[in-house]
Motif scaffolding. Structure first.
Motif, PDB file in Angstrom:
ATOM      1  N   TYR A   1      35.706  49.034  54.392  1.00 49.16           N
ATOM      2  CA  TYR A   1      35.256  48.573  53.080  1.00 49.16           C
ATOM      3  C   TYR A   1      35.953  47.253  52.755  1.00 49.16           C
ATOM      4  CZ  TYR A   1      33.496  53.308  52.377  1.00 49.16           C
ATOM      5  OH  TYR A   1      32.819  54.490  52.504  1.00 49.16           O
ATOM      6  N   ILE A   2      35.251  46.403  52.006  1.00 49.55           N
ATOM      7  CA  ILE A   2      35.845  45.182  51.470  1.00 49.55           C
ATOM      8  C   ILE A   2      36.088  45.413  49.981  1.00 49.55           C
ATOM      9  CG2 ILE A   2      35.567  42.712  51.066  1.00 49.55           C
ATOM     10  CD1 ILE A   2      33.509  42.714  53.365  1.00 49.55           C
ATOM     11  N   ILE A   3      37.325  45.273  49.556  1.00 45.65           N
ATOM     12  CA  ILE A   3      37.666  45.419  48.146  1.00 45.65           C
ATOM     13  C   ILE A   3      37.867  44.020  47.576  1.00 45.65           C
ATOM     14  CG2 ILE A   3      39.317  46.340  46.479  1.00 45.65           C
ATOM     15  CD1 ILE A   3      39.054  47.898  49.914  1.00 45.65           C
ATOM     16  N   SER A   4      37.149  43.715  46.516  1.00 46.30           N
ATOM     17  CA  SER A   4      37.199  42.400  45.886  1.00 46.30           C
ATOM     18  C   SER A   4      37.652  42.558  44.439  1.00 46.30           C
ATOM     19  CB  SER A   4      35.805  41.751  45.941  1.00 46.30           C
ATOM     20  OG  SER A   4      35.705  40.642  45.065  1.00 46.30           O
ATOM     21  N   TYR A   5      38.572  41.673  43.993  1.00 45.36           N
ATOM     22  CA  TYR A   5      39.028  41.756  42.608  1.00 45.36           C
ATOM     23  C   TYR A   5      39.400  40.371  42.088  1.00 45.36           C
ATOM     24  CZ  TYR A   5      43.716  41.521  44.689  1.00 45.36           C
ATOM     25  OH  TYR A   5      44.829  41.124  45.399  1.00 45.36           O
ATOM     26  N   GLY A   6      39.233  40.185  40.802  1.00 50.12           N
ATOM     27  CA  GLY A   6      39.560  38.911  40.172  1.00 50.12           C
ATOM     28  C   GLY A   6      39.409  39.026  38.668  1.00 50.12           C
ATOM     29  N   GLU A   7      39.764  37.979  37.972  1.00 52.47           N
ATOM     30  CA  GLU A   7      39.684  37.979  36.511  1.00 52.47           C
ATOM     31  C   GLU A   7      38.388  37.370  35.989  1.00 52.47           C
ATOM     32  OE1 GLU A   7      43.347  37.102  34.257  1.00 52.47           O
ATOM     33  OE2 GLU A   7      44.230  36.607  36.215  1.00 52.47           O
ATOM     34  N   ARG A   8      37.760  36.531  36.777  1.00 53.30           N
ATOM     35  CA  ARG A   8      36.550  35.867  36.306  1.00 53.30           C
ATOM     36  C   ARG A   8      35.317  36.733  36.509  1.00 53.30           C
ATOM     37  NH1 ARG A   8      36.305  29.517  37.658  1.00 53.30           N
ATOM     38  NH2 ARG A   8      34.159  30.052  37.120  1.00 53.30           N
ATOM     39  N   SER A   9      34.364  36.614  35.615  1.00 49.07           N
ATOM     40  CA  SER A   9      33.157  37.442  35.686  1.00 49.07           C
ATOM     41  C   SER A   9      32.290  37.103  36.886  1.00 49.07           C
ATOM     42  CB  SER A   9      32.340  37.296  34.402  1.00 49.07           C
ATOM     43  OG  SER A   9      31.947  35.946  34.209  1.00 49.07           O
ATOM     44  N   ASP A  10      32.395  35.858  37.382  1.00 48.99           N
ATOM     45  CA  ASP A  10      31.611  35.456  38.549  1.00 48.99           C
ATOM     46  C   ASP A  10      32.380  35.621  39.860  1.00 48.99           C
ATOM     47  OD1 ASP A  10      33.469  33.454  38.334  1.00 48.99           O
ATOM     48  OD2 ASP A  10      32.016  31.812  38.176  1.00 48.99           O
ATOM     49  N   PHE A  11      33.575  36.187  39.792  1.00 52.07           N
ATOM     50  CA  PHE A  11      34.438  36.431  40.950  1.00 52.07           C
ATOM     51  C   PHE A  11      34.806  35.138  41.698  1.00 52.07           C
ATOM     52  CE2 PHE A  11      32.971  40.699  40.156  1.00 52.07           C
ATOM     53  CZ  PHE A  11      34.055  41.491  40.506  1.00 52.07           C
ATOM     54  N   ALA A  12      34.742  33.999  41.011  1.00 53.41           N
ATOM     55  CA  ALA A  12      35.105  32.733  41.653  1.00 53.41           C
ATOM     56  C   ALA A  12      36.578  32.700  42.042  1.00 53.41           C
ATOM     57  CB  ALA A  12      34.774  31.565  40.732  1.00 53.41           C
ATOM     58  N   ASP A  13      37.400  33.523  41.393  1.00 55.64           N
ATOM     59  CA  ASP A  13      38.835  33.570  41.692  1.00 55.64           C
ATOM     60  C   ASP A  13      39.205  34.823  42.477  1.00 55.64           C
ATOM     61  OD1 ASP A  13      38.304  35.419  39.706  1.00 55.64           O
ATOM     62  OD2 ASP A  13      40.195  35.074  38.645  1.00 55.64           O
ATOM     63  N   GLU A  14      38.236  35.414  43.138  1.00 50.81           N
ATOM     64  CA  GLU A  14      38.465  36.729  43.755  1.00 50.81           C
ATOM     65  C   GLU A  14      39.485  36.705  44.886  1.00 50.81           C
ATOM     66  OE1 GLU A  14      35.234  38.541  45.877  1.00 50.81           O
ATOM     67  OE2 GLU A  14      34.739  36.702  46.953  1.00 50.81           O
ATOM     68  N   ASN A  15      40.121  37.846  45.063  1.00 44.88           N
ATOM     69  CA  ASN A  15      40.943  38.157  46.230  1.00 44.88           C
ATOM     70  C   ASN A  15      40.263  39.309  46.946  1.00 44.88           C
ATOM     71  OD1 ASN A  15      43.609  36.541  45.855  1.00 44.88           O
ATOM     72  ND2 ASN A  15      43.154  37.396  43.839  1.00 44.88           N
ATOM     73  N   GLN A  16      40.427  39.370  48.262  1.00 43.90           N
ATOM     74  CA  GLN A  16      39.796  40.434  49.047  1.00 43.90           C
ATOM     75  C   GLN A  16      40.779  41.025  50.046  1.00 43.90           C
ATOM     76  OE1 GLN A  16      36.234  39.192  51.067  1.00 43.90           O
ATOM     77  NE2 GLN A  16      35.079  38.814  49.188  1.00 43.90           N
ATOM     78  N   PHE A  17      40.579  42.309  50.343  1.00 44.15           N
ATOM     79  CA  PHE A  17      41.249  42.940  51.471  1.00 44.15           C
ATOM     80  C   PHE A  17      40.357  44.078  51.962  1.00 44.15           C
ATOM     81  CE2 PHE A  17      42.708  45.291  47.785  1.00 44.15           C
ATOM     82  CZ  PHE A  17      42.785  46.621  48.202  1.00 44.15           C
ATOM     83  N   THR A  18      40.631  44.603  53.126  1.00 40.21           N
ATOM     84  CA  THR A  18      39.791  45.656  53.709  1.00 40.21           C
ATOM     85  C   THR A  18      40.555  46.973  53.804  1.00 40.21           C
ATOM     86  OG1 THR A  18      40.392  45.062  55.978  1.00 40.21           O
ATOM     87  CG2 THR A  18      38.427  44.003  55.031  1.00 40.21           C
ATOM     88  N   SER A  19      39.784  48.055  53.865  1.00 44.01           N
ATOM     89  CA  SER A  19      40.369  49.394  53.939  1.00 44.01           C
ATOM     90  C   SER A  19      39.350  50.347  54.554  1.00 44.01           C
ATOM     91  CB  SER A  19      40.753  49.879  52.533  1.00 44.01           C
ATOM     92  OG  SER A  19      41.149  51.243  52.554  1.00 44.01           O
ATOM     93  N   THR A  20      39.843  51.403  55.169  1.00 44.02           N
ATOM     94  CA  THR A  20      38.961  52.466  55.665  1.00 44.02           C
ATOM     95  C   THR A  20      38.995  53.680  54.743  1.00 44.02           C
ATOM     96  OG1 THR A  20      40.747  53.327  57.063  1.00 44.02           O
ATOM     97  CG2 THR A  20      39.225  51.751  58.077  1.00 44.02           C
ATOM     98  N   ASN A  21      39.734  53.580  53.643  1.00 43.77           N
ATOM     99  CA  ASN A  21      39.871  54.693  52.707  1.00 43.77           C
ATOM    100  C   ASN A  21      38.813  54.636  51.612  1.00 43.77           C
ATOM    101  OD1 ASN A  21      42.281  55.469  54.064  1.00 43.77           O
ATOM    102  ND2 ASN A  21      43.404  53.920  52.900  1.00 43.77           N
ATOM    103  N   LEU A  22      38.758  55.710  50.817  1.00 47.66           N
ATOM    104  CA  LEU A  22      37.863  55.757  49.663  1.00 47.66           C
ATOM    105  C   LEU A  22      38.622  55.544  48.359  1.00 47.66           C
ATOM    106  CD1 LEU A  22      35.496  58.700  50.688  1.00 47.66           C
ATOM    107  CD2 LEU A  22      34.910  56.274  50.521  1.00 47.66           C
ATOM    108  N   THR A  23      39.890  55.236  48.457  1.00 46.83           N
ATOM    109  CA  THR A  23      40.685  54.876  47.279  1.00 46.83           C
ATOM    110  C   THR A  23      41.781  53.915  47.715  1.00 46.83           C
ATOM    111  OG1 THR A  23      41.943  55.749  45.399  1.00 46.83           O
ATOM    112  CG2 THR A  23      42.270  56.838  47.512  1.00 46.83           C
ATOM    113  N   GLU A  24      42.075  52.933  46.864  1.00 45.34           N
ATOM    114  CA  GLU A  24      43.103  51.954  47.186  1.00 45.34           C
ATOM    115  C   GLU A  24      43.832  51.528  45.919  1.00 45.34           C
ATOM    116  OE1 GLU A  24      44.621  50.625  49.659  1.00 45.34           O
ATOM    117  OE2 GLU A  24      43.459  51.491  51.309  1.00 45.34           O
ATOM    118  N   SER A  25      45.134  51.271  46.067  1.00 45.20           N
ATOM    119  CA  SER A  25      45.938  50.728  44.986  1.00 45.20           C
ATOM    120  C   SER A  25      46.024  49.212  45.153  1.00 45.20           C
ATOM    121  CB  SER A  25      47.337  51.344  45.004  1.00 45.20           C
ATOM    122  OG  SER A  25      48.145  50.799  43.989  1.00 45.20           O
TER     123      SER A  25
END
Length: 208
Positions: A127-151
């Protein structure tokens, strides 16, 4: 005089099958014999495609091999030479995962999601997890995981973050992004220091 029984030869016409997508789901075969006798179809790749009667059902992406045969009828027709056709079943992108919760914590958010309902004929690899503060995700950070939950750690307190997830399969295909959830991390609890003896006695009486 003597009676001579002639065993007739027969042949099969089985045209090439065009490549398919896993989303096509099934295929109706239409081979024929010069004798007019019924054809028997066999799948040579049962984990990829199966056959019932003259209908091929696609199981997952890969190479599907189907053989058409006719074994003859007693003294009337000899067995025909079998004919095999091979075609590819291509994967499609998986459906999007569903993000179910985004729980805020101290400088972090714990995100949980549900796997895609359809992997498009392939196998999930991450899975690719994407997070950021902007509504358009222009400032997003990403990382990958094989789990169904991540901190997701290292976040700023009292800043609202938007989170989304996508699935990736071994066919190199990526789903659309999931729904977006928002969460606002808080900071670590602040220790309370009491230096006034009067305050200590007052607190002590309050807990008696």
């Amino acid at each position: 005089s003597s009676v001579v029984n002639l065993v007739l030869a027969q042949s099969i016409t089985f045209d090439a099958v065009a490549d398919k997508l896993i989303s096509d789901a099934s295929l109706v075969l239409s081979a024929s014999t010069t004798s007019g006798l019924a054809i028997t179809y066999t799948s040579n790749s049962a984990t990829i495609c199966s056959v019932a009667g003259n209908t091929v059902t696609f199981i997952k992406a890969g190479t599907c091999s189907i053989t058409a045969s006719q074994n003859g009828v007693g003294s009337r027709y000899s067995a025909a030479s079998s004919v095999t056709q091979v075609f590819a079943i291509a994967a499609i992108a998986p459906t999007a995962p569903t993000l179910t919760t985004a729980e805020p914590g101290a400088f972090r958010v714990v995100a949980t999601w549900v796997a895609p309902s359809d992997l498009g004929g392939s196998t999930l690899i991450e899975y690719i997890i994407s997070y950021g503060e902007r509504s358009d995700f222009a400032d997003e950070n990403q990382f990958t995981s094989t789990n169904l939950t991540e901190s997701i750690g290292g976040l700023l307190q009292q800043h609202k973050y938007r989170i989304r997830v996508a699935a990736v399969t071994n066919a190199g295909l990526t789903s659309d992004w999931s729904n977006v959830l928002e969460a606002t991390p808080f900071g670590a609890p602040t220790a309370v220091t009491i230096t006034d003896a009067h305050q200590i006695r007052k607190i002590g009486r309050a807990h008696v």
